[in-house]
Design an enzyme around this catalytic site. Structure first.
Site, PDB file in Angstrom:
ATOM      1  N   CYS A 160      25.038  -0.293  15.543  1.00  0.00           N
ATOM      2  CA  CYS A 160      23.364  -0.267  15.699  1.00  0.00           C
ATOM      3  C   CYS A 160      22.931   1.005  15.015  1.00  0.00           C
ATOM      4  CB  CYS A 160      22.789  -0.603  16.841  1.00  0.00           C
ATOM      5  SG  CYS A 160      21.060  -0.741  16.896  1.00  0.00           S
ATOM      6  N   CYS A 373      17.996  -4.900  13.513  1.00  0.00           N
ATOM      7  CA  CYS A 373      17.709  -3.828  14.430  1.00  0.00           C
ATOM      8  C   CYS A 373      16.496  -3.770  15.050  1.00  0.00           C
ATOM      9  CB  CYS A 373      18.106  -2.669  13.702  1.00  0.00           C
ATOM     10  SG  CYS A 373      18.497  -1.265  14.503  1.00  0.00           S
TER      11      CYS A 373
END
Length: 436
Positions: A160, A373
């Site tokens: 991430c 995200c």
């Protein structure tokens, strides 16, 4: 001793479990085994919120035994190597296990040797990471009394890509509420050249950066951490002579200032120079750990030159061994390593294996690099960055049903999605092999 399975999966994380659950539930494949040594399965996306004191860490953990599908065989062991020519995986204690089809999804590993000094101080004192111990992150943020709050990341691929900045936005929010912000400089130092690779999202994030008075420092390659002196050392990832600019100008020795093209919204914090290295003195430091493929994968014939699992970017099939597939964080795919990416990768792997077993042919579905995200920008606010291999902004039409017309803008409904909606979907749908 050895055993054989029709489909063998390495990894009981999001990727391994989704593939196993979908093969068993949707495709009615009977013989699926998972190699996974851990007792606990974590929902890691919530660790950002744990680090900001707004989510209970214990709720992110479930016993692995409750997550591995009942119909699957759980091989509670560590994979240690591959013999792809003989369709075999070596394990630590259960011997060799052979397969018809192999799915490699062990996630990634941390290699602290890539940033000397970081391993000694991570998760201790004022150095924290949501990736390794989010509870400690919250202690650090809560106890911070002012000075330089440095948020940074290594130049390796990481889980991430947005996580190192999400916690910064939440920390700033907390500092503002507690009044510590008046004596605090927040710095985000990254090896990248922009705040985010998707233009539309970057525009929103720059507004957030302005609102929160954050100093961005680009081209900053984290090379070492001196825990004793509290200095993070960087090399500049851009030719310093480019355009004849000086990266740091100094009238007097102790007055170092960064060149404009290396930063935005400059803050005059204490810096040190040592040859071609520049040190930023910190009073708290948050970073992502340097990440690599797990050793047994990296040392195998299955990786590309960069050391990640060498799979086709669209089908997830291994580029050399046609009965091996890979997905998730270990895969060499030019997109962000997120659970959202796995949600789109898993059905393609499942479809291909199912067709190969039943009809001896590959499916036609392709993965376009979709990843997302959820960028938390404040308590109660979030932006959802969704994108593909080309970094195009690709919002999910399902969000329109949540009355969110533009997910590139901050919204409280997206925060609700992050805090309540996604964990629910994860445990009750994705881990169970249902269509999501």
């Amino acid at each position: 001793m050895s055993s054989h399975h029709q489909v063998l999966i390495i990894g009981g994380g999001s990727a391994g479990i989704m593939v196993a659950a979908q093969l068993l539930r949707q495709k009615k494949i009977k013989d699926v085994a998972i190699i996974e040594p851990a007792d606990t399965h974590y929902y890691q996306p919530a660790w950002t919120l744990v680090g900001a004191g707004t989510y209970d860490y214990s709720k992110t953990a479930r016993p692995m035994s409750s997550i591995i599908p009942k119909e699957a065989t759980w091989i509670k062991d560590k994979a240690t190597g591959f013999d792809p020519e003989n369709n075999t995986v070596h394990t630590e204690s259960k011997g060799d296990i052979s397969y018809d089809y192999l799915v490699v999804a062990p996630g990634l590993a941390y290699d602290f040797s890539l940033v000397p000094g970081l391993g000694e101080v991570i998760d201790k004192g004022v150095v924290c990471s949501n990736y390794t111990d989010p509870k400690h992150t919250w202690e650090v943020i809560k106890n911070f009394t002012g000075g330089t709050a440095l948020f940074t990341q290594p130049t390796t691929p990481i889980k991430c890509g947005g996580a190192p900045q999400k916690i910064m936005y939440l920390a700033e929010n907390h500092f503002r509420k507690s009044g510590v912000n008046k004596k605090t400089d927040i710095i985000f130092a990254t090896g990248g050249t922009v705040i985010f690779g998707v233009k539309k999202i970057a525009k929103t994030l720059m507004e957030v950066v302005d609102r929160k008075d954050i100093n961005l420092r680009f081209h900053h390659k984290l090379v070492a951490v001196d825990g004793e002196k509290q200095i993070a050392w960087y090399e500049m990832g851009k030719e310093i002579t480019a355009g004849g600019c000086v990266v740091i100008s100094s009238n007097e020795e102790d007055d170092l200032k960064l060149d404009e093209s290396f930063q935005y919204n400059y803050k005059d914090v204490e810096m040190t120079r040592d040859g071609n290295r520049y040190g930023i003195h910190y009073d708290m430091l948050h970073t992502a750990p340097p990440s690599v493929a797990p050793k047994f994968v990296k040392d195998s014939p299955l990786v590309n030159d960069a050391g990640w699992l060498d799979v086709d970017h669209q089908t997830m099939q291994h580029n050399k061994f046609s009965n091996i597939f890979g997905l998730g964080d270990v895969a060499a795919l030019p997109t962000a390593k997120t659970g959202a990416a796995i949600r789109k990768q898993a059905p393609i792997v499942v479809d291909n294996i199912d067709l190969l077993i039943k009809q001896d042919k590959m499916g036609t579905k392709v993965y376009n690099g979709y990843s997302s995200c959820p960028l938390v920008t404040d308590y109660g606010k979030m932006v959802l960055a969704e994108f593909d291999y080309q970094n195009n902004f690709t919002p999910d039409p399902k969000l329109k049903q949540m009355f969110i017309s533009d997910s590139s803008k901050e919204h409280w409904r997206l925060w609700m999605l992050k805090k309540y909606g996604l964990p629910h979907l994860y445990w009750n749908k994705m881990m169970k092999g249902k269509h999501v």
